[in-house]
Design an enzyme around this catalytic site. Structure first.
Site, PDB file in Angstrom:
ATOM      1  N   CYS B  97      81.417 101.202  94.703  1.00  8.58           N
ATOM      2  CA  CYS B  97      82.333 100.071  94.643  1.00  8.58           C
ATOM      3  C   CYS B  97      81.800  98.997  95.581  1.00  8.58           C
ATOM      4  CB  CYS B  97      83.710 100.539  95.097  1.00  8.58           C
ATOM      5  SG  CYS B  97      84.951  99.245  95.142  1.00  8.58           S
ATOM      6  N   HIS B 139      88.774 102.391  87.083  1.00 10.34           N
ATOM      7  CA  HIS B 139      88.397 102.029  88.460  1.00 10.34           C
ATOM      8  C   HIS B 139      89.109 100.726  88.869  1.00 10.34           C
ATOM      9  CE1 HIS B 139      85.327 101.769  91.835  1.00 10.34           C
ATOM     10  NE2 HIS B 139      85.733 100.516  91.777  1.00 10.34           N
ATOM     11  N   GLU B 140      89.127  99.753  87.960  1.00  7.55           N
ATOM     12  CA  GLU B 140      89.775  98.474  88.284  1.00  7.55           C
ATOM     13  C   GLU B 140      91.298  98.628  88.344  1.00  7.55           C
ATOM     14  OE1 GLU B 140      87.733  96.568  89.438  1.00  7.55           O
ATOM     15  OE2 GLU B 140      85.937  97.348  88.475  1.00  7.55           O
ATOM     16  N   HIS B 143      92.303  99.772  91.669  1.00  2.00           N
ATOM     17  CA  HIS B 143      92.331  98.709  92.692  1.00  2.00           C
ATOM     18  C   HIS B 143      93.704  98.038  92.748  1.00  2.00           C
ATOM     19  CE1 HIS B 143      88.392  98.431  94.470  1.00  2.00           C
ATOM     20  NE2 HIS B 143      87.778  98.399  93.305  1.00  2.00           N
TER      21      HIS B 143
END
Lengths: 178, 166
Positions: B97, B139-140, B143
């Site tokens: 990341c 993954h996003e 966040h």
């Protein structure tokens, strides 16, 4: 200013080892940086890279660890470490996995093949398990120099593995940045 | 549109759940453009979430175009207030990341997802993604909930120092 020490300790595993050792280190103003701690065949083993105040000497650090070491049954070593940091390694990161019937010399044989090829081991752990026919498993993270191709690495390692009768697999361990 | 600096841990904006965006207006569209521009100038980057630009809003961009591990590929996808509709499968893969540049980790994630959200022009879009594109969306999405890959690794031996560059 700070200076760095390497602290290692080994003893029969039980609750409270990390707490006892790190409390004594915090007490004298030491900061834990990179560490590795794990249980090895029932013994808790710790290797700590520690930053301490400039005025702290390694014998003072060792003295501060005496009480928790005695109380927890730990053997402890303290060393000054060179303040210069080695250059960052350049190359591709690979994961190597090895397993087979246990026998003396597996690690030395495989690591000699790696060293001979200029490959640097940056992480290694081994486990000996099982009863009548013990299984030896070895996992490595290595940095492969830029002038050594993947197939050439695999070929060298497979030859070395065959010589000590173990099975080997290797693959690039590069991460995708998301 | 400006390229913005990418925020790194331990900045707190990365560990807090982001706020809903609401209707897409000019300001949000500009944020979407900044996400795209910042992703494009970052080598190897296939996605970026608003908290990584220091903005605590539920918005991200994903683009896996040309990635060797991609199967589905929807090009550049900006989403506001995205929702994970469904997921299936499981696979462990190593990911890094831009907000945690010195570490990587093996993270188990579903292999296919359906994600719905508002696009750059405010219209609702629904994307069915698999393989690497699914991983990028997940993954996003993490966040936006203040989660990093470090919160998802299965154990201490699944985190690695990213000490090697080629």
């Amino acid at each position: 200013m700070t200076r760095h020490f390497a602290v290692s300790a080994v003893g029969g595993d039980r609750p409270g080892i990390v707490s006892g050792v790190t409390a004594a280190l915090a007490e004298i103003g030491c900061n834990l940086e990179d560490t590795s701690m794990t249980v090895l065949r029932g013994r808790f083993a710790m290797v700590l890279l520690v930053a301490g105040p400039d005025a702290l000497e390694s014998d003072q650090l060792a003295a501060a660890l005496q009480a928790p070491a005695a109380g927890l049954g730990l053997a402890v070593w303290v060393h000054d470490v060179d303040e210069s940091v080695p250059d960052r390694l350049v190359g591709e990161s690979w994961t190597v996995s090895i397993h087979g019937a246990d026998r003396p010399g597996i690690v030395s044989h495989i690591s000699a093949a790696l060293a001979g090829a200029g490959v640097n081991i940056v992480d290694l752990s081994t486990r000996l398990v099982g009863g009548d026919r013990p299984l030896y498993a070895m996992l490595l993270e290595v940095v492969v120099p830029e002038d050594l191709s993947g197939p050439a690495l695999t070929e060298r390692l497979e030859a070395a593995a065959a010589e000590v009768g173990v099975t080997l697999s290797a693959h690039p361990s590069g991460a995708d940045i998301l | 549109m400006p390229v913005r600096p990418v925020i790194r841990l331990p900045e707190e904006v990365l560990t807090r759940p982001a706020r809903p965006c609401g209707p897409v207006d000019e300001q949000l569209a500009a944020l979407g453009e900044d996400l795209i521009d910042t992703m494009r100038v970052s080598p190897g980057c296939v996605g970026l979430a608003a908290p990584q630009l220091g903005v605590g809003l539920r918005a991200f961009v994903v683009d896996v175009t040309g990635h060797r591990k991609a199967r589905s590929c929807h090009g550049t996808v900006v989403m506001f207030d995205p929702v994970l509709i469904s997921y299936s499968g499981a696979e462990l893969a190593r990911e890094g990341c831009m907000s945690v540049p010195d570490l990587t980790g093996d993270v188990p994630r579903p292999t296919s997802v359906v994600v719905r959200g508002a696009g750059l022009d405010g219209t609702m879009i629904e994307i069915e993604a698999d393989a690497f594109e699914a991983r990028a969306f997940l993954h996003e999405l993490d966040h936006l909930d203040g989660k990093l890959f470090l919160d998802r690794v299965p154990g201490p031996s699944a985190v690695f120092q990213r000490r090697v560059y080629r």
